[in-house]
Motif scaffolding. Structure first.
Motif, PDB file in Angstrom:
ATOM      1  N   ARG A   1      20.808  16.102  76.345  1.00 22.76           N
ATOM      2  CA  ARG A   1      20.869  14.701  75.955  1.00 22.76           C
ATOM      3  C   ARG A   1      21.737  13.882  76.897  1.00 22.76           C
ATOM      4  O   ARG A   1      22.009  12.719  76.653  1.00 22.76           O
ATOM      5  CB  ARG A   1      21.468  14.572  74.552  1.00 22.76           C
ATOM      6  N   HIS A   2      22.244  14.533  77.946  1.00 24.88           N
ATOM      7  CA  HIS A   2      23.065  13.821  78.916  1.00 24.88           C
ATOM      8  C   HIS A   2      22.248  12.655  79.492  1.00 24.88           C
ATOM      9  O   HIS A   2      21.063  12.804  79.773  1.00 24.88           O
ATOM     10  CB  HIS A   2      23.457  14.797  80.034  1.00 24.88           C
ATOM     11  N   PRO A   3      22.874  11.473  79.671  1.00 30.45           N
ATOM     12  CA  PRO A   3      22.097  10.318  80.137  1.00 30.45           C
ATOM     13  C   PRO A   3      21.392  10.573  81.459  1.00 30.45           C
ATOM     14  O   PRO A   3      20.283  10.062  81.677  1.00 30.45           O
ATOM     15  CB  PRO A   3      23.131   9.208  80.288  1.00 30.45           C
ATOM     16  N   LEU A   4      22.010  11.353  82.354  1.00 29.94           N
ATOM     17  CA  LEU A   4      21.352  11.624  83.633  1.00 29.94           C
ATOM     18  C   LEU A   4      20.129  12.518  83.415  1.00 29.94           C
ATOM     19  O   LEU A   4      19.098  12.344  84.075  1.00 29.94           O
ATOM     20  CB  LEU A   4      22.336  12.279  84.611  1.00 29.94           C
ATOM     21  N   SER A   5      20.230  13.428  82.449  1.00 28.32           N
ATOM     22  CA  SER A   5      19.073  14.265  82.126  1.00 28.32           C
ATOM     23  C   SER A   5      17.948  13.418  81.546  1.00 28.32           C
ATOM     24  O   SER A   5      16.778  13.559  81.908  1.00 28.32           O
ATOM     25  CB  SER A   5      19.457  15.337  81.101  1.00 28.32           C
ATOM     26  N   ARG A   6      18.325  12.508  80.626  1.00 26.10           N
ATOM     27  CA  ARG A   6      17.302  11.637  80.035  1.00 26.10           C
ATOM     28  C   ARG A   6      16.616  10.825  81.120  1.00 26.10           C
ATOM     29  O   ARG A   6      15.411  10.594  81.078  1.00 26.10           O
ATOM     30  CB  ARG A   6      17.894  10.678  78.990  1.00 26.10           C
ATOM     31  N   ALA A   7      17.407  10.383  82.116  1.00 29.84           N
ATOM     32  CA  ALA A   7      16.834   9.589  83.204  1.00 29.84           C
ATOM     33  C   ALA A   7      15.832  10.421  83.990  1.00 29.84           C
ATOM     34  O   ALA A   7      14.770   9.930  84.386  1.00 29.84           O
ATOM     35  CB  ALA A   7      17.945   9.070  84.117  1.00 29.84           C
ATOM     36  N   LEU A   8      16.152  11.712  84.222  1.00 25.56           N
ATOM     37  CA  LEU A   8      15.218  12.584  84.939  1.00 25.56           C
ATOM     38  C   LEU A   8      13.926  12.731  84.147  1.00 25.56           C
ATOM     39  O   LEU A   8      12.831  12.661  84.703  1.00 25.56           O
ATOM     40  CB  LEU A   8      15.844  13.973  85.131  1.00 25.56           C
ATOM     41  N   VAL A   9      14.039  12.925  82.829  1.00 23.86           N
ATOM     42  CA  VAL A   9      12.854  13.091  81.995  1.00 23.86           C
ATOM     43  C   VAL A   9      12.013  11.815  82.014  1.00 23.86           C
ATOM     44  O   VAL A   9      10.784  11.857  82.088  1.00 23.86           O
ATOM     45  CB  VAL A   9      13.252  13.468  80.554  1.00 23.86           C
ATOM     46  N   ARG A  10      12.701  10.651  81.963  1.00 27.37           N
ATOM     47  CA  ARG A  10      11.962   9.378  82.006  1.00 27.37           C
ATOM     48  C   ARG A  10      11.210   9.231  83.318  1.00 27.37           C
ATOM     49  O   ARG A  10      10.107   8.688  83.357  1.00 27.37           O
ATOM     50  CB  ARG A  10      12.930   8.197  81.849  1.00 27.37           C
ATOM     51  N   ALA A  11      11.836   9.750  84.413  1.00 27.94           N
ATOM     52  CA  ALA A  11      11.201   9.592  85.726  1.00 27.94           C
ATOM     53  C   ALA A  11       9.986  10.502  85.840  1.00 27.94           C
ATOM     54  O   ALA A  11       9.072  10.234  86.605  1.00 27.94           O
ATOM     55  CB  ALA A  11      12.212   9.908  86.826  1.00 27.94           C
ATOM     56  N   CYS A  12       9.977  11.595  85.078  1.00 33.13           N
ATOM     57  CA  CYS A  12       8.861  12.546  85.181  1.00 33.13           C
ATOM     58  C   CYS A  12       8.564  13.108  83.806  1.00 33.13           C
ATOM     59  O   CYS A  12       8.891  14.254  83.506  1.00 33.13           O
ATOM     60  CB  CYS A  12       9.211  13.667  86.167  1.00 33.13           C
ATOM     61  N   PRO A  13       7.958  12.314  82.933  1.00 30.52           N
ATOM     62  CA  PRO A  13       7.795  12.731  81.533  1.00 30.52           C
ATOM     63  C   PRO A  13       6.812  13.878  81.361  1.00 30.52           C
ATOM     64  O   PRO A  13       6.835  14.563  80.353  1.00 30.52           O
ATOM     65  CB  PRO A  13       7.295  11.462  80.837  1.00 30.52           C
ATOM     66  N   SER A  14       5.948  14.104  82.356  1.00 34.33           N
ATOM     67  CA  SER A  14       4.906  15.111  82.163  1.00 34.33           C
ATOM     68  C   SER A  14       5.345  16.491  82.636  1.00 34.33           C
ATOM     69  O   SER A  14       4.562  17.438  82.595  1.00 34.33           O
ATOM     70  CB  SER A  14       3.648  14.677  82.934  1.00 34.33           C
ATOM     71  N   ALA A  15       6.612  16.632  83.081  1.00 36.86           N
ATOM     72  CA  ALA A  15       7.066  17.916  83.617  1.00 36.86           C
ATOM     73  C   ALA A  15       7.006  18.998  82.550  1.00 36.86           C
ATOM     74  O   ALA A  15       7.378  18.758  81.407  1.00 36.86           O
ATOM     75  CB  ALA A  15       8.499  17.775  84.126  1.00 36.86           C
ATOM     76  N   PRO A  16       6.541  20.207  82.927  1.00 38.93           N
ATOM     77  CA  PRO A  16       6.518  21.304  81.950  1.00 38.93           C
ATOM     78  C   PRO A  16       7.939  21.766  81.639  1.00 38.93           C
ATOM     79  O   PRO A  16       8.759  21.889  82.546  1.00 38.93           O
ATOM     80  CB  PRO A  16       5.726  22.403  82.664  1.00 38.93           C
ATOM     81  N   ALA A  17       8.226  22.019  80.370  1.00 39.51           N
ATOM     82  CA  ALA A  17       9.580  22.412  79.975  1.00 39.51           C
ATOM     83  C   ALA A  17       9.926  23.774  80.545  1.00 39.51           C
ATOM     84  O   ALA A  17       9.069  24.640  80.685  1.00 39.51           O
ATOM     85  CB  ALA A  17       9.689  22.430  78.458  1.00 39.51           C
ATOM     86  N   VAL A  18      11.201  23.932  80.945  1.00 39.47           N
ATOM     87  CA  VAL A  18      11.663  25.213  81.471  1.00 39.47           C
ATOM     88  C   VAL A  18      12.325  25.984  80.336  1.00 39.47           C
ATOM     89  O   VAL A  18      13.105  25.419  79.572  1.00 39.47           O
ATOM     90  CB  VAL A  18      12.658  24.976  82.623  1.00 39.47           C
ATOM     91  N   ASP A  19      12.011  27.285  80.231  1.00 35.79           N
ATOM     92  CA  ASP A  19      12.579  28.076  79.134  1.00 35.79           C
ATOM     93  C   ASP A  19      13.973  28.591  79.491  1.00 35.79           C
ATOM     94  O   ASP A  19      14.321  28.726  80.654  1.00 35.79           O
ATOM     95  CB  ASP A  19      11.676  29.284  78.830  1.00 35.79           C
ATOM     96  N   GLY A  20      14.746  28.909  78.473  1.00 38.25           N
ATOM     97  CA  GLY A  20      16.032  29.589  78.652  1.00 38.25           C
ATOM     98  C   GLY A  20      17.089  28.758  79.334  1.00 38.25           C
ATOM     99  O   GLY A  20      17.865  29.273  80.136  1.00 38.25           O
ATOM    100  N   VAL A  21      17.129  27.467  79.044  1.00 40.25           N
ATOM    101  CA  VAL A  21      18.127  26.601  79.669  1.00 40.25           C
ATOM    102  C   VAL A  21      19.430  26.665  78.882  1.00 40.25           C
ATOM    103  O   VAL A  21      19.431  26.544  77.659  1.00 40.25           O
ATOM    104  CB  VAL A  21      17.624  25.149  79.725  1.00 40.25           C
ATOM    105  N   THR A  22      20.542  26.886  79.565  1.00 41.13           N
ATOM    106  CA  THR A  22      21.863  26.871  78.928  1.00 41.13           C
ATOM    107  C   THR A  22      22.615  25.648  79.421  1.00 41.13           C
ATOM    108  O   THR A  22      22.570  25.315  80.607  1.00 41.13           O
ATOM    109  CB  THR A  22      22.669  28.122  79.327  1.00 41.13           C
ATOM    110  N   GLU A  23      23.310  24.984  78.496  1.00 41.37           N
ATOM    111  CA  GLU A  23      24.050  23.783  78.891  1.00 41.37           C
ATOM    112  C   GLU A  23      25.533  24.114  79.000  1.00 41.37           C
ATOM    113  O   GLU A  23      26.114  24.718  78.104  1.00 41.37           O
ATOM    114  CB  GLU A  23      23.834  22.667  77.868  1.00 41.37           C
TER     115      GLU A  23
END
Lengths: 751, 54
Positions: A507-529
């Motif tokens: 939910r980090h704002p920079l992460s949200r910005a990345l998702v907004r820039a490329c909303p169709s990207a396939p989700a990556v599994d096993g992400v640790t924050e």
């Protein structure tokens, strides 16, 4: 293309329900109405009213723009099998729901509206409606009765006037006068109550107001007319008395409604600002309460994505906090056990527990509340122009009527009856029909025009104070800028897709910005924050330069950035920027063409502020200014010119209250929206110029109208003093001056 | 002039009908949402509420 997953979901829901017609019916293409995150949603349960097997719920709805929104919400809700009745009130932006079944269904129904992209908040409808509507309805009923009586009495009066030229006999004339009295007197007794009440209250307090001459004038006119009818004289003023009340009630009702609208805007903003807090009890169980019920020392659980409800210290956990609304900083801050946190910050990465510390006088919110109270007491001394005029006008009216009465007896040596008739004529002519309509009509037309553009006026005197302003102070983050970072284009598609896929977990704002820039990207599994550092998935890392092991030496980028590192490949940099609102520069130049002095005061770093200032064309800027400093800067400017403050953060709230007038975007912090006079929706800055233009235009019209009303009095009063004002003349003079004033005010609504 | 004897009561009654109508519409909440009413009239089809669908 969608700005976020929520919008895409809303579109999907609309299509799924077969409600595509919504898009052809929208009249506006506003950019507002992004689905609110569910984390901020307030539980509606406590607000559901149940009776027998039916349940009712009232919700405030934010983001309603036109009839299509109302249609969409009602149509979507109608698909729910439990729903009995759903009705959107577009004027008040409320939604009334009735359904069969348990109270829990309310949560589901509210969820449907949320998923369509409207923020909703429950409110106590009964408490709000009881105080606001009763008086307004009483005025409207009085208005209806007065209107009915005025029309019928006028019908009879016209017969008398035309009969006076022809061959109407005295018996018929008296009959018509008696019928007029029969209609007018009960109506007058009913419709004069609002004025008489306020007149007696004023007299009891030893003051006089505009209602005193109104009450005396109407009562005397009715009494004298009754006496004349009984003595079968040729003139009766029943029509003047009741028509006068009719016109005055129109003005009073419009004024009341403008105030009511301002108050409902305040309630709207307050209800939408309400949040909940999750309290952790000693036995480890959690319960949801209102933030105001959290006592000091209590532990509060703040999940990732939630807003922190209280001031306190972190008791356990570590996370990143979005502090933009509190301090104006555009980058998140890392916190761990023992760090102070403030209400209004948004928890981004991990859930944390916070120990509330609300008793300390030094907490940020307490300090800001103190500053707010001090600044607002200064503003409450403002007296609206109309009240100032009325204050000096009432004694003049009394004096004129009294002088006329004494003049007729002493100078003209007339009896008490013609003297009283002349005095009554003066009271009727001077009665401030046009004056009473001059301001409210303009206000109603102006606020209606602003409302249609998504601008809520919260104070009835806001327009007047805004019109007087000569200087404007802007906040930076969230006001001139959109208040969230956006990716600067320039990365390879493969890198962006991978990074956006990882960022979906955060939910980090920079992460949200990345998702907004490329909303169709396939989700990556096993992400640790890793709070304060970044994300990892296997050998892939996304985060700060240190976290991914990138070499920042020689980098020329000083804004927000993320690095992506894959095994065996050089790290890739993503650059972000908090972009200006699309029309910021254009609006600033428009405002400077209107002659405003402008300044930018921000809590952010000097290099960032300088860049924004030069981009929009504001020369006078200062950076790293705290809440108190902002208020002081406003106070300083106000020595020379009334100043408007425009800001959104909690750190702007004291400045908003200190300024002569203030505005806040709808996305602003709760306390700022409360402190501001006007709240505007959307991603554009244009409403600022729009509000100021409407304020200036309505100020011009109010002054013109007051001028017209006074000019009319200067012309008509001498006639009344000399006894030339028959009921016919009074009727013509009153109606024409009122129509003139209303017509002039309506010019504002065009466009 | 004897026409007045019934014309005046007729005019009054018509006025009263208007007044009663106004008070009734006020009581049933028809003045509560003037902006909504202005746009609603344009949408005459599918599901507003359960009542209209039946």
């Amino acid at each position: 293309m969608f700005c976020c997953g929520g919008c895409a979901a809303a579109k999907g829901l609309i299509a799924e329900l077969g409600l595509d017609a919504y898009y052809t019916r929208r009249q506006t293409m506003g950019a507002s109405g992004r689905p609110a995150s569910d984390a901020d949603a307030i539980p509606v349960g406590p607000f559901v009213r149940s009776e027998a097997d039916q349940a009712h719920l009232d919700l405030m709805v934010d983001g309603l723009e036109c009839g299509a929104c109302a249609w969409l919400i009602e149509a979507a809700l109608a698909r729910d099998p439990a729903l009995e009745h759903a009705r959107v009130n577009l004027s008040q932006r409320r939604l009334a729901l009735t359904w069969r079944g348990p109270a829990e269904i309310g949560e589901r129904l509210a969820g449907i509206v949320r998923r369509l992209g409207y923020a909703v908040a429950p409110f106590d409808a009964e408490r709000l409606a009881a105080t606001v509507d009763a008086e307004e309805r009483d005025l409207l009923r009085s208005l209806g009765v007065a209107g009915f009586a005025a029309a019928n009495v006028m019908l009879l009066s016209v017969s008398v006037w035309s009969g006076a030229i022809g061959e109407m006999g005295p018996a018929t004339r008296d009959l018509l006068h008696w019928v007029s009295a029969l209609i007018a007197l009960p109506a007058i007794v009913y419709a004069i109550r609002p004025f008489a009440r306020s007149a007696f209250a004023a007299l009891a307090a030893g003051r006089t107001n505009m209602d005193v001459p109104i009450t005396i004038g109407v009562t005397l006119a009715s009494a004298v007319s009754l006496f004349d009818t009984w003595r079968s004289e040729s003139h009766a003023y029943f029509d003047s008395a009741i028509t006068l009340l009719f016109f005055l009630l129109i003005g009073r009702y419009l004024d009341r409604r403008a105030r009511g609208q301002a108050r409902s805007a305040v309630a709207h903003v307050a209800a939408l600002a309400a949040r909940s807090a999750t309290v952790v009890d000693a036995d480890g169980r959690t319960r949801i309460v209102r933030p105001s019920e959290v006592a000091a020392g209590v532990t509060v659980l703040v999940a990732a994505g939630e807003r922190i409800p209280v001031d306190g210290r972190v008791a356990s956990g570590a996370s990143d906090l979005d502090t933009a609304l509190v301090t104006g900083e555009s980058l998140p801050r890392r916190v761990s056990v023992g760090d102070p946190v403030h209400a209004g910050m948004v928890n981004l990465t991990r859930s944390i527990q916070v120990i509330a510390e609300r008793t300390g006088e030094s907490t940020l919110l307490a300090e800001i509340s103190r500053l707010l109270a001090a600044a607002e007491s200064g503003r409450s001394r403002f007296v609206a122009l109309a009240d100032r005029v009325a204050r000096s006008y009432a004694p003049v009216v009394h004096l004129a009527a009294l002088t006329t009465f004494l003049g007729w007896i002493l100078v003209a040596d007339a009896g008490w009856h013609p003297a009283l008739s002349a005095a009554v004529a003066v009271l009727i002519i001077t009665c401030p029909c046009a004056l009473a309509l001059a301001v409210p009509v303009v206000q109603v037309v102006a606020s209606g025009r602003l409302f249609r553009q998504g601008i809520l006026l919260k104070s009835p005197t806001a327009l007047e104070r805004l019109a007087a302003a000569r200087a404007i102070v802007f906040d930076k983050t969230g006001t001139l800028t959109v208040g969230r970072p956006e990716l600067i284009a320039g990365n390879a598609i493969a890198d962006l897709s991978l990074a956006a896929g990882m960022a979906q977990a955060s939910r980090h704002p920079l992460s949200r910005a990345l998702v907004r820039a490329c909303p169709s990207a396939p989700a990556v599994d096993g992400v640790t924050e890793h709070p304060g550092e970044g994300l990892s998935a296997g050998g892939i890392r996304l985060g700060s330069a240190r976290f991914v092991g990138a070499d920042r030496a020689g980098a020329d980028w000083h804004g927000p950035e993320l690095w992506l590192a894959q095994p065996g490949m050089p790290p890739v940099q993503f650059r972000f920027d908090d972009p200006l609102r699309a029309d910021a520069a254009e609006t600033v130049s428009r405002l400077s063409a209107m002659g405003y002095r402008m300044a930018l005061v921000s809590g952010d770093r000097p290099d960032v502020v300088a860049r924004v200032a030069s981009a929009v064309g504001i020369e006078d800027w200062s950076a790293e200014v705290g809440p108190q400093g902002k208020a002081a800067a406003i106070a300083n400017l106000q020595i020379n010119a009334p100043t408007v403050m425009i800001g959104d953060g909690i750190n702007d709230a004291p400045a908003l209250a200190q300024a002569s007038a203030s505005m806040a975007p709808a996305a602003a912090a709760d306390v700022s929206r409360t402190a501001a006079d006007a709240v505007f929706q959307g991603d554009r800055l244009r409403p600022v110029a729009e509000i100021l233009e409407v304020a200036r235009a309505s100020d011009r019209l109010v002054r013109q109208n007051l001028g017209l009303a006074l000019a009319y009095n200067l012309l008509a009063v001498p006639l009344a003093v000399l006894g030339f004002v028959t009921p016919l003349v009074a009727a013509i003079a009153m109606s024409s001056s009122s129509l003139l004033v209303v017509g002039n005010a309506l010019r504002l609504g065009r466009r | 002039m004897s026409g007045l004897l019934y014309l005046i009561p007729v005019a009054l009654c018509l006025g009263l009908v208007g007044l009663v109508g106004f008070l009734w519409s006020l009581r049933t909440g028809q003045f509560d949402d003037l902006d909504g009413a202005a746009t609603r009239i344009l949408f005459d089809d599918v599901g507003y509420t359960k009542e209209t669908e039946r």
